[in-house]
Scaffold this motif. Structure first.
Motif, mmCIF file in Angstrom:
data_model
loop_
_atom_site.group_PDB
_atom_site.id
_atom_site.type_symbol
_atom_site.label_atom_id
_atom_site.label_comp_id
_atom_site.label_asym_id
_atom_site.label_seq_id
_atom_site.Cartn_x
_atom_site.Cartn_y
_atom_site.Cartn_z
ATOM 1 N N MET A 192 0.813 -1.210 0.000
ATOM 2 C CA MET A 192 0.000 0.000 0.000
ATOM 3 C C MET A 192 0.851 1.266 0.000
ATOM 4 S SD MET A 192 -2.982 1.231 -0.240
ATOM 5 C CE MET A 192 -3.871 -0.331 -0.131
ATOM 6 N N LEU A 196 0.410 4.242 -2.830
ATOM 7 C CA LEU A 196 0.071 5.613 -2.491
ATOM 8 C C LEU A 196 1.165 6.589 -2.888
ATOM 9 C CD1 LEU A 196 -1.575 5.020 1.009
ATOM 10 C CD2 LEU A 196 -2.692 5.347 -1.197
ATOM 11 N N ILE A 216 -6.244 -0.305 -5.281
ATOM 12 C CA ILE A 216 -6.630 0.224 -3.971
ATOM 13 C C ILE A 216 -8.081 -0.123 -3.651
ATOM 14 C CG2 ILE A 216 -6.994 2.362 -2.657
ATOM 15 C CD1 ILE A 216 -4.600 3.546 -4.142
ATOM 16 N N THR A 250 -5.902 7.868 3.154
ATOM 17 C CA THR A 250 -6.566 6.713 2.559
ATOM 18 C C THR A 250 -6.871 5.680 3.641
ATOM 19 O OG1 THR A 250 -5.312 7.066 0.525
ATOM 20 C CG2 THR A 250 -6.398 4.941 0.778
#
Length: 360
Positions: A192, A196, A216, A250
């Motif tokens: 992740m 990002l 995502i 997020t």
């Protein structure tokens, strides 16, 4: 020992070969020699049999796909530094090519990439743009997370054709849940931070952004991410992923659970500091900037949990927030009694100040 978080450690199976890069070098050397001698015939099974002969008989059944075993050995913990791994693999490909007189012709590259997924993974890091594109095109069904991570890196490649092939590779992984072993949601959660950060890379345009957004938004990623943050000891990759979540905002809705349930004190601290920071100030001390999100409704519960935390750093963060915000309403007698028993020097002055204020 390098381990794969959701599988067995290859190093528990190998007798005397401890370095996965050495295994990859041996692997590529055989493949390159075969390609130079006869690019029309793939003899990779000879190599695979040789590799598996180094593994004790009773453990062979544990390897679902021997061709992916080296990728598994590279391990999830390397994903925090996947760019370093990618460069090392690229240099290794060049070194073996020079030693075996492999000239990166289309026929030779096609021969090696068709051999197995581990070889394709190595080629996706090559200095040769055609080889990177062909490697990505042969990554179908690659189980190890490292393959997905390198495919994401290639979304920012300087060669447009490689970027397009990276998109196709990711879409194929999404369509078949990441390969024969499945578990794509956990693989995505493991990278992740890379996803990002990659959204700010200079060469990424709408198609590449769409591929990243598809990863995502893949079903189950948020749950897999939360599970990875809650369970397990401190791990560089997990910590970097959590910092990226906090910095970009997020999946911030998972932070209260991380702050109260994570087995890692450092991740509890990161989540608490993010929740206690209503916007600025920044969290530069921990390498994270406070994002503009509001978790005020959960704050009281987090404060109570943090004040009772085993980690002095987490308690300190909670005390600093309470003293600066003057939010004393949720402090009950049990919490005050528990705090008065803490003897860490870093806490005693603040606890004393809090008791004096409440006494007044």
């Amino acid at each position: 020992m390098l381990t794969h978080e959701y599988g067995d450690s290859l190093f528990e199976f190998l007798d005397d070969k401890k370095n996965p890069l050495d295994l990859i070098k041996t692997h590529l050397s055989v493949l390159f020699k075969n390609a130079v001698k006869n690019p029309q015939t793939s003899l990779w099974k000879i190599l695979l049999d040789d590799l598996l002969s180094a593994i004790r008989r009773q453990t062979k059944a544990k390897l679902v796909d021997g061709r992916n075993s080296v990728g598994i050995a590279l391990g999830r913990e390397n994903l925090a530094y996947v760019s370093t791994v990618e460069r090392k693999l690229g240099l290794l490909v060049d070194t073996v090519a020079k030693e075996t007189q492999f000239d990166f012709s289309e026929a030779q590259v096609a021969h090696v990439c068709a051999a197995d997924s581990m070889a394709a993974l190595a080629f996706s890091t090559s200095r040769c743009g055609y080889a990177r594109a062909r490697g990505l095109s042969c990554l179908d069904g690659l189980g190890p997370t490292i393959g997905l991570a390198i495919a994401v890196i290639r979304l920012n490649d300087w060669v447009p054709e490689v970027r397009f092939e990276a998109i196709r590779c990711i879409l194929r992984l999404i369509q078949n849940n990441g390969g024969p072993n499945g578990g794509l949601a956990y693989d995505i959660a493991g990278i992740m931070n890379l996803l990002l950060e990659n959204r700010r890379f200079s060469r990424i345009s709408r198609p590449e952004l769409s591929a990243i957004q598809s990863l995502i938004e893949y079903p189950g990623v948020k749950e897999a991410l939360l599970r990875s943050f809650i369970y397990g000891e401190s791990d560089i990759s997990k910590n970097e992923c959590l910092k990226a979540v906090i910095k970009t905002g997020t999946f911030v809705e998972i932070l209260p659970d991380v702050a109260t349930k994570s087995t890692c004190a450092y991740r509890r601290l990161l989540a608490c500091r993010a929740i206690f920071s209503s916007a600025p100030p920044s969290l530069d001390e921990y390498g994270v900037e406070a994002p503009p999100f509001d978790l005020t409704p959960q704050r009281s519960k987090i404060i109570k949990s943090a004040l009772l935390d085993k980690s002095a750093n987490v308690v300190l963060a909670a005390l600093d927030y309470v003293l600066s915000s003057k939010d004393y309403q949720k402090l009950d007698k049990y919490t005050i009694s528990h705090l008065s028993k803490r003897h860490e020097p870093s806490l005693q002055i603040r606890i004393g100040s809090l008791i004096d204020i409440l006494g007044n």
